[in-house]
Scaffold this motif. Structure first.
Motif, PDB file in Angstrom:
ATOM      1  N   MET A 112     -12.602  -9.730  -0.911  1.00 24.12           N
ATOM      2  CA  MET A 112     -13.644  -8.746  -1.202  1.00 24.12           C
ATOM      3  C   MET A 112     -14.614  -9.186  -2.292  1.00 24.12           C
ATOM      4  N   GLY A 113     -14.315 -10.237  -2.980  1.00 28.57           N
ATOM      5  CA  GLY A 113     -15.182 -10.644  -4.076  1.00 28.57           C
ATOM      6  C   GLY A 113     -14.897  -9.809  -5.312  1.00 28.57           C
ATOM      7  N   LYS A 114     -15.840  -9.789  -6.230  1.00 30.98           N
ATOM      8  CA  LYS A 114     -15.625  -9.105  -7.506  1.00 30.98           C
ATOM      9  C   LYS A 114     -15.575  -7.597  -7.372  1.00 30.98           C
ATOM     10  N   GLY A 115     -16.119  -7.012  -6.333  1.00 28.14           N
ATOM     11  CA  GLY A 115     -16.147  -5.557  -6.182  1.00 28.14           C
ATOM     12  C   GLY A 115     -14.906  -5.006  -5.512  1.00 28.14           C
ATOM     13  N   GLY A 116     -13.859  -5.782  -5.397  1.00 29.02           N
ATOM     14  CA  GLY A 116     -12.677  -5.350  -4.651  1.00 29.02           C
ATOM     15  C   GLY A 116     -11.629  -4.625  -5.459  1.00 29.02           C
ATOM     16  N   ALA A 117     -11.888  -4.272  -6.709  1.00 26.23           N
ATOM     17  CA  ALA A 117     -10.866  -3.634  -7.543  1.00 26.23           C
ATOM     18  C   ALA A 117     -10.403  -2.302  -6.971  1.00 26.23           C
ATOM     19  N   LEU A 118     -11.321  -1.451  -6.521  1.00 28.87           N
ATOM     20  CA  LEU A 118     -10.943  -0.155  -5.970  1.00 28.87           C
ATOM     21  C   LEU A 118     -10.132  -0.333  -4.699  1.00 28.87           C
ATOM     22  N   LEU A 119     -10.549  -1.265  -3.873  1.00 27.44           N
ATOM     23  CA  LEU A 119      -9.812  -1.532  -2.648  1.00 27.44           C
ATOM     24  C   LEU A 119      -8.418  -2.073  -2.966  1.00 27.44           C
ATOM     25  N   THR A 120      -8.293  -2.885  -4.010  1.00 24.64           N
ATOM     26  CA  THR A 120      -6.992  -3.411  -4.424  1.00 24.64           C
ATOM     27  C   THR A 120      -6.050  -2.282  -4.806  1.00 24.64           C
ATOM     28  N   VAL A 121      -6.551  -1.325  -5.563  1.00 24.62           N
ATOM     29  CA  VAL A 121      -5.733  -0.180  -5.965  1.00 24.62           C
ATOM     30  C   VAL A 121      -5.309   0.611  -4.731  1.00 24.62           C
ATOM     31  N   ALA A 122      -6.238   0.881  -3.833  1.00 27.14           N
ATOM     32  CA  ALA A 122      -5.925   1.638  -2.620  1.00 27.14           C
ATOM     33  C   ALA A 122      -4.910   0.889  -1.757  1.00 27.14           C
ATOM     34  N   ALA A 123      -5.096  -0.407  -1.628  1.00 33.65           N
ATOM     35  CA  ALA A 123      -4.153  -1.207  -0.831  1.00 33.65           C
ATOM     36  C   ALA A 123      -2.779  -1.219  -1.484  1.00 33.65           C
ATOM     37  N   GLY A 124      -2.731  -1.304  -2.804  1.00 41.03           N
ATOM     38  CA  GLY A 124      -1.457  -1.278  -3.521  1.00 41.03           C
ATOM     39  C   GLY A 124      -0.720   0.025  -3.303  1.00 41.03           C
ATOM     40  N   ILE A 125      -1.439   1.142  -3.382  1.00 43.48           N
ATOM     41  CA  ILE A 125      -0.821   2.449  -3.149  1.00 43.48           C
ATOM     42  C   ILE A 125      -0.316   2.544  -1.713  1.00 43.48           C
ATOM     43  N   GLY A 126      -1.112   2.072  -0.786  1.00 44.65           N
ATOM     44  CA  GLY A 126      -0.690   2.088   0.612  1.00 44.65           C
ATOM     45  C   GLY A 126       0.541   1.225   0.845  1.00 44.65           C
ATOM     46  N   LEU A 127       0.558   0.041   0.259  1.00 43.02           N
ATOM     47  CA  LEU A 127       1.705  -0.850   0.415  1.00 43.02           C
ATOM     48  C   LEU A 127       2.950  -0.248  -0.220  1.00 43.02           C
ATOM     49  N   TYR A 128       2.794   0.335  -1.384  1.00 49.62           N
ATOM     50  CA  TYR A 128       3.925   0.975  -2.057  1.00 49.62           C
ATOM     51  C   TYR A 128       4.488   2.088  -1.176  1.00 49.62           C
ATOM     52  N   THR A 129       3.627   2.914  -0.616  1.00 51.02           N
ATOM     53  CA  THR A 129       4.070   3.998   0.260  1.00 51.02           C
ATOM     54  C   THR A 129       4.822   3.445   1.460  1.00 51.02           C
ATOM     55  N   LEU A 130       4.300   2.399   2.061  1.00 48.37           N
ATOM     56  CA  LEU A 130       4.960   1.776   3.206  1.00 48.37           C
ATOM     57  C   LEU A 130       6.333   1.229   2.825  1.00 48.37           C
ATOM     58  N   LEU A 131       6.433   0.564   1.682  1.00 45.03           N
ATOM     59  CA  LEU A 131       7.719   0.017   1.233  1.00 45.03           C
ATOM     60  C   LEU A 131       8.726   1.117   0.960  1.00 45.03           C
ATOM     61  N   VAL A 132       8.297   2.214   0.363  1.00 48.04           N
ATOM     62  CA  VAL A 132       9.204   3.333   0.103  1.00 48.04           C
ATOM     63  C   VAL A 132       9.726   3.885   1.419  1.00 48.04           C
ATOM     64  N   ILE A 133       8.860   4.047   2.406  1.00 50.96           N
ATOM     65  CA  ILE A 133       9.282   4.546   3.718  1.00 50.96           C
ATOM     66  C   ILE A 133      10.293   3.602   4.344  1.00 50.96           C
ATOM     67  N   ILE A 134      10.061   2.301   4.256  1.00 53.25           N
ATOM     68  CA  ILE A 134      10.982   1.313   4.838  1.00 53.25           C
ATOM     69  C   ILE A 134      12.324   1.343   4.113  1.00 53.25           C
ATOM     70  N   VAL A 135      12.312   1.317   2.789  1.00 57.15           N
ATOM     71  CA  VAL A 135      13.570   1.308   2.028  1.00 57.15           C
ATOM     72  C   VAL A 135      14.358   2.579   2.270  1.00 57.15           C
ATOM     73  N   VAL A 136      13.697   3.730   2.264  1.00 58.14           N
ATOM     74  CA  VAL A 136      14.384   4.990   2.517  1.00 58.14           C
ATOM     75  C   VAL A 136      14.959   4.982   3.927  1.00 58.14           C
ATOM     76  N   GLY A 137      14.214   4.434   4.870  1.00 55.82           N
ATOM     77  CA  GLY A 137      14.696   4.351   6.247  1.00 55.82           C
ATOM     78  C   GLY A 137      15.914   3.481   6.388  1.00 55.82           C
ATOM     79  N   LEU A 138      16.036   2.447   5.566  1.00 59.01           N
ATOM     80  CA  LEU A 138      17.197   1.560   5.622  1.00 59.01           C
ATOM     81  C   LEU A 138      18.475   2.266   5.219  1.00 59.01           C
ATOM     82  N   PHE A 139      18.372   3.247   4.356  1.00 53.83           N
ATOM     83  CA  PHE A 139      19.574   3.856   3.780  1.00 53.83           C
ATOM     84  C   PHE A 139      19.823   5.272   4.266  1.00 53.83           C
ATOM     85  N   THR A 140      19.142   5.677   5.321  1.00 59.11           N
ATOM     86  CA  THR A 140      19.401   7.012   5.851  1.00 59.11           C
ATOM     87  C   THR A 140      20.007   6.919   7.215  1.00 59.11           C
TER      88      THR A 140
END
Length: 171
Positions: A143-171
């Motif tokens: 994204m170049g230098k203007g990608g900070a907001l997108l980085t935050v959004a992608a991080g939140i999305g990835l975190y949410t996905l990982l939580v769903i996967i980990v919770v799914g592994l143990f249920t």
């Protein structure tokens, strides 16, 4: 990275160990008192014989209608336990634990004595910052230098996905 290089390896509290003849009620009470998810069953030389976990309480005791007052650890412990050495690669073990669906990994010395207990959570805590760093670098490069907001959004999305996967592994 080796297992012994993780801060958790040396900072974790002592492993809860008991002999195979220990009354199951005592083992469960001590697990609850210490807020531990397992007890490691050892011989007099502290060599691993088995593991008894909170999951075993549910599947081998409660579900089977057994009376914990009449059982010992050897009656309900898991005897075939995967063990690691402190020198082993933690990413390899994280992969094995995830694929084979177990959460606790006893670490033993060359004589088979239990020296630590690592959990899947201990290993995930290592991989998470590295994963976020790689994601951030990739997004910024794309994204170049203007990608900070997108980085935050992608991080939140990835975190949410990982939580769903980990919770799914143990249920």
């Amino acid at each position: 990275m080796r297992i012994k290089d993780r801060p958790e390896f040396t900072s974790k509290p002592r492993v809860l160990t008991m002999p195979p003849e220990a009354p199951l009620r005592e083992a469960i009470a001590e697990m609850c008192r210490r807020r531990y998810g397992s007890v490691v069953v050892v011989d007099p030389d502290q060599k691993l014989l088995g593991v008894f976990t909170e999951r075993d309480v549910m599947t081998r005791v409660v579900n089977e209608g057994l009376d914990p007052e009449t059982l010992t650890l050897k009656d309900v412990m898991t005897s075939e336990v995967r063990v690691a050495r402190a020198e082993d690669n933690l990413i390899d073990w994280l992969r094995i634990m995830s694929n084979e669906r177990f959460r606790r990994l006893p670490i033993v010395d060359d004589e088979g004595r239990v020296i630590s207990m690592m959990t899947q959570g201990d290993f995930v805590s290592y991989t998470w910052p590295e994963l976020m760093s790689r994601l951030s670098t990739s997004v910024q490069a794309a994204m170049g230098k203007g990608g900070a907001l997108l980085t935050v959004a992608a991080g939140i999305g990835l975190y949410t996905l990982l939580v769903i996967i980990v919770v799914g592994l143990f249920t």
